[in-house]
Design a protein around this motif. Sequence first.
Motif, PDB file in Angstrom:
ATOM      1  N   PHE A 141     -13.994 -19.651   5.422  1.00  0.00           N
ATOM      2  CA  PHE A 141     -14.701 -18.637   4.646  1.00  0.00           C
ATOM      3  C   PHE A 141     -14.028 -18.462   3.283  1.00  0.00           C
ATOM      4  CE2 PHE A 141     -14.450 -17.397   9.157  1.00  0.00           C
ATOM      5  CZ  PHE A 141     -15.785 -17.541   9.509  1.00  0.00           C
ATOM      6  N   LEU A 142     -14.769 -17.852   2.355  1.00  0.00           N
ATOM      7  CA  LEU A 142     -14.126 -17.387   1.122  1.00  0.00           C
ATOM      8  C   LEU A 142     -13.407 -16.087   1.478  1.00  0.00           C
ATOM      9  CD1 LEU A 142     -17.020 -17.888  -1.471  1.00  0.00           C
ATOM     10  CD2 LEU A 142     -15.059 -19.372  -1.027  1.00  0.00           C
ATOM     11  N   THR A 143     -12.197 -15.942   0.984  1.00  0.00           N
ATOM     12  CA  THR A 143     -11.366 -14.811   1.424  1.00  0.00           C
ATOM     13  C   THR A 143     -11.974 -13.449   1.047  1.00  0.00           C
ATOM     14  OG1 THR A 143      -9.124 -13.940   1.478  1.00  0.00           O
ATOM     15  CG2 THR A 143      -9.863 -14.792  -0.634  1.00  0.00           C
ATOM     16  N   VAL A 144     -11.840 -12.475   1.940  1.00  0.00           N
ATOM     17  CA  VAL A 144     -12.220 -11.096   1.592  1.00  0.00           C
ATOM     18  C   VAL A 144     -10.989 -10.293   1.175  1.00  0.00           C
ATOM     19  CG1 VAL A 144     -14.273 -10.974   3.070  1.00  0.00           C
ATOM     20  CG2 VAL A 144     -12.056 -10.285   4.005  1.00  0.00           C
ATOM     21  N   SER A 145      -9.812 -10.804   1.524  1.00  0.00           N
ATOM     22  CA  SER A 145      -8.548 -10.120   1.190  1.00  0.00           C
ATOM     23  C   SER A 145      -7.415 -11.078   1.509  1.00  0.00           C
ATOM     24  CB  SER A 145      -8.408  -8.860   2.053  1.00  0.00           C
ATOM     25  OG  SER A 145      -7.053  -8.439   2.087  1.00  0.00           O
ATOM     26  N   ARG A 146      -6.377 -11.072   0.665  1.00  0.00           N
ATOM     27  CA  ARG A 146      -5.242 -11.966   0.908  1.00  0.00           C
ATOM     28  C   ARG A 146      -4.116 -11.262   1.659  1.00  0.00           C
ATOM     29  NH1 ARG A 146      -7.561 -13.414  -3.854  1.00  0.00           N
ATOM     30  NH2 ARG A 146      -7.986 -15.623  -4.128  1.00  0.00           N
ATOM     31  N   GLN A 147      -4.403 -10.080   2.154  1.00  0.00           N
ATOM     32  CA  GLN A 147      -3.355  -9.258   2.755  1.00  0.00           C
ATOM     33  C   GLN A 147      -2.574  -9.965   3.869  1.00  0.00           C
ATOM     34  OE1 GLN A 147      -4.714  -5.536   4.469  1.00  0.00           O
ATOM     35  NE2 GLN A 147      -3.201  -5.819   6.083  1.00  0.00           N
ATOM     36  N   LEU A 148      -3.283 -10.657   4.764  1.00  0.00           N
ATOM     37  CA  LEU A 148      -2.576 -11.240   5.913  1.00  0.00           C
ATOM     38  C   LEU A 148      -1.588 -12.309   5.447  1.00  0.00           C
ATOM     39  CD1 LEU A 148      -5.441 -11.429   8.576  1.00  0.00           C
ATOM     40  CD2 LEU A 148      -4.074  -9.474   7.847  1.00  0.00           C
ATOM     41  N   HIS A 149      -1.991 -13.087   4.445  1.00  0.00           N
ATOM     42  CA  HIS A 149      -1.053 -14.087   3.903  1.00  0.00           C
ATOM     43  C   HIS A 149       0.114 -13.393   3.201  1.00  0.00           C
ATOM     44  CE1 HIS A 149      -4.898 -16.444   4.178  1.00  0.00           C
ATOM     45  NE2 HIS A 149      -4.053 -17.228   4.811  1.00  0.00           N
ATOM     46  N   LEU A 150      -0.200 -12.302   2.513  1.00  0.00           N
ATOM     47  CA  LEU A 150       0.879 -11.574   1.829  1.00  0.00           C
ATOM     48  C   LEU A 150       1.877 -10.994   2.827  1.00  0.00           C
ATOM     49  CD1 LEU A 150      -0.806  -9.656  -1.138  1.00  0.00           C
ATOM     50  CD2 LEU A 150       0.523 -11.766  -1.183  1.00  0.00           C
ATOM     51  N   GLU A 151       1.369 -10.591   3.992  1.00  0.00           N
ATOM     52  CA  GLU A 151       2.298 -10.058   5.004  1.00  0.00           C
ATOM     53  C   GLU A 151       3.293 -11.126   5.447  1.00  0.00           C
ATOM     54  OE1 GLU A 151       1.009  -7.472   8.191  1.00  0.00           O
ATOM     55  OE2 GLU A 151      -0.880  -7.147   7.132  1.00  0.00           O
ATOM     56  N   ALA A 152       2.806 -12.376   5.535  1.00  0.00           N
ATOM     57  CA  ALA A 152       3.721 -13.477   5.886  1.00  0.00           C
ATOM     58  C   ALA A 152       4.753 -13.649   4.771  1.00  0.00           C
ATOM     59  CB  ALA A 152       2.933 -14.763   6.091  1.00  0.00           C
ATOM     60  N   ALA A 153       4.299 -13.615   3.522  1.00  0.00           N
ATOM     61  CA  ALA A 153       5.217 -13.842   2.395  1.00  0.00           C
ATOM     62  C   ALA A 153       6.174 -12.665   2.214  1.00  0.00           C
ATOM     63  CB  ALA A 153       4.405 -14.076   1.122  1.00  0.00           C
ATOM     64  N   ALA A 154       5.704 -11.443   2.490  1.00  0.00           N
ATOM     65  CA  ALA A 154       6.580 -10.269   2.316  1.00  0.00           C
ATOM     66  C   ALA A 154       7.772 -10.346   3.265  1.00  0.00           C
ATOM     67  CB  ALA A 154       5.798  -8.974   2.572  1.00  0.00           C
ATOM     68  N   ARG A 155       7.577 -11.048   4.396  1.00  0.00           N
ATOM     69  CA  ARG A 155       8.680 -11.186   5.346  1.00  0.00           C
ATOM     70  C   ARG A 155       9.669 -12.267   4.911  1.00  0.00           C
ATOM     71  NH1 ARG A 155       4.654  -8.759   8.105  1.00  0.00           N
ATOM     72  NH2 ARG A 155       5.245  -7.326   9.778  1.00  0.00           N
ATOM     73  N   ALA A 156       9.513 -12.732   3.685  1.00  0.00           N
ATOM     74  CA  ALA A 156      10.493 -13.662   3.121  1.00  0.00           C
ATOM     75  C   ALA A 156      10.953 -13.203   1.744  1.00  0.00           C
ATOM     76  CB  ALA A 156       9.888 -15.053   3.004  1.00  0.00           C
ATOM     77  N   PHE A 157      10.059 -12.546   0.989  1.00  0.00           N
ATOM     78  CA  PHE A 157      10.387 -12.200  -0.398  1.00  0.00           C
ATOM     79  C   PHE A 157      10.497 -10.692  -0.642  1.00  0.00           C
ATOM     80  CE2 PHE A 157       8.063 -16.259  -0.608  1.00  0.00           C
ATOM     81  CZ  PHE A 157       9.025 -17.040  -1.229  1.00  0.00           C
ATOM     82  N   THR A 158      10.267  -9.885   0.373  1.00  0.00           N
ATOM     83  CA  THR A 158      10.343  -8.408   0.316  1.00  0.00           C
ATOM     84  C   THR A 158       9.208  -7.762  -0.473  1.00  0.00           C
ATOM     85  OG1 THR A 158      12.749  -8.589   0.479  1.00  0.00           O
ATOM     86  CG2 THR A 158      11.878  -6.422  -0.055  1.00  0.00           C
ATOM     87  N   LYS A 159       9.036  -8.176  -1.764  1.00  0.00           N
ATOM     88  CA  LYS A 159       7.956  -7.566  -2.566  1.00  0.00           C
ATOM     89  C   LYS A 159       7.069  -8.686  -3.111  1.00  0.00           C
ATOM     90  CE  LYS A 159       9.309  -4.099  -5.379  1.00  0.00           C
ATOM     91  NZ  LYS A 159      10.174  -3.427  -6.383  1.00  0.00           N
ATOM     92  N   VAL A 160       5.819  -8.679  -2.727  1.00  0.00           N
ATOM     93  CA  VAL A 160       4.931  -9.762  -3.166  1.00  0.00           C
ATOM     94  C   VAL A 160       3.591  -9.200  -3.635  1.00  0.00           C
ATOM     95  CG1 VAL A 160       5.906 -11.551  -1.680  1.00  0.00           C
ATOM     96  CG2 VAL A 160       4.092 -10.089  -0.787  1.00  0.00           C
TER      97      VAL A 160
END
Length: 446
Positions: free
Chosen positions: A197-216
């Motif tokens: 699908f075309l994304t409706v929100s990138r939040q779930l991917h950001l949650e993965a990245a936040a667990r490595a970079f703290t603030k994304v």
Amino acid sequence: MLQICNNNFETNVGRHVKVQGWVHAIRKMKENIFVDIMDGSTPKMLQLVIPKENKPDNLSFGSSIEAEGKLALGPNNRIELHTNNVIVVGTCDVMDGYPFAPRKQYHEDYVREFLHLRPRTKKFSSLLRLRDITSAGIENYLRSRNYINIHAPVLTSNDCEGAGELFLVQPNSKDLLKSMKREDLTEEESFFNTKAFLTVSRQLHLEAAARAFTKVYSFGPVFRAENCNSRLHLAEFYMLEAELAFINNIDNIMIEVESFIKYIIKDVFEKGASDVDAIGGCEIQWLNDKFTCMTYDDAINILQNNTSCLKSPVKSRTNLSKEHELFLVKHNNNVPIFVTDWPKEIKPFYMKECKDDASKVSAIDLLVPTVGELVGGSIREDNYEKLKSNLPLTSNLSWYLELRKYGNVPTGGFGLGFERFLQFIFNIPNIKDTLPFPRWPHNCSL
Ligand SMILES: NC(=O)C[C@H](N)C(=O)O
């Protein structure tokens, strides 16, 4: 080549320069022709003074030109270019279908019929420059606060919001689909081995990245397949989404959102002052007020006490209508409101239950004048078992669940609809006039 935005013309008086641009006005005087050109780098025009005998025959309103000459101080203290060397790069025959005429004001609904020519109209070019300034301001602000920009994908197999407003993506080639077909997959799944699908929100991917970079953060287009043709909806819009790790209190998200919004508005009013003037000025009354904070139940109470002023019915444990949102803000002297503690059943699966009331989630909607909901955010469910039981049955979000298993931390974040933000700052009645090529139901023709 001199761009008109290089407004150090004063120091350039007497210099020989070359300019380029599009003709916005032509005035014929006894000996000279006065031509106003814009090159898009600023809302300011540059006046060319051309001796009558040197005017090219095909110079007209709307044509593109190059001119070389000497910068001089005009009678009204404005810098003008005295030139007898003007070349028409592209002619514009106003009698041959060009939809705009000089010195005319058009309604935005009319201008919007010509999306490909619209960027050349004066007011819209200011709006697009303001869009650019705001977007750069957002990136700079987040960078200066150590957020890392994550380019999360546009194509995804998840429905983050669970609201079913997805655009399905698949190859347009029957042959390709046939060649990739497998017994155990449907045609729609054959390219990626899953529906995409075309994304409706990138939040779930950001949650993965936040667990490595703290603030994304991520700032890009999202898509909603909603058959809604209101002045506030688009099928494709830009969303700024931010996610912070080691956060378990929604107050932190509210502080982040409020300071972000106030900073960006002040910044764009300063950096975009000449464009703000060009669109007739903007005023925000509450920049020095603290945003109000009220629970969903308080908001429902206010609405229930005012049903006589409202058309849409007020029902507890349902979503607020646009009318409700705008009423609440008006009732609050037009100061933005964070509505907190939302009923669990009307919010997505990823939100965390409130500590003292399991029927509510730790979420906020920020309501502002003109557009209503501008930001949505929440603390995310970080408990493995609870999240597992909340996950939609058909979802393929085992990876998302697994984030809660290894090196887990609580996170929270928010998403801001960029076009609504522009609409609200610059008082733009229709959201379709905040971006160059809007997409909405029945409209994707260029
Ligand atoms: N990143 C966010 O919190 C935004 C949220 N997923 C939404 O689409 O409203």
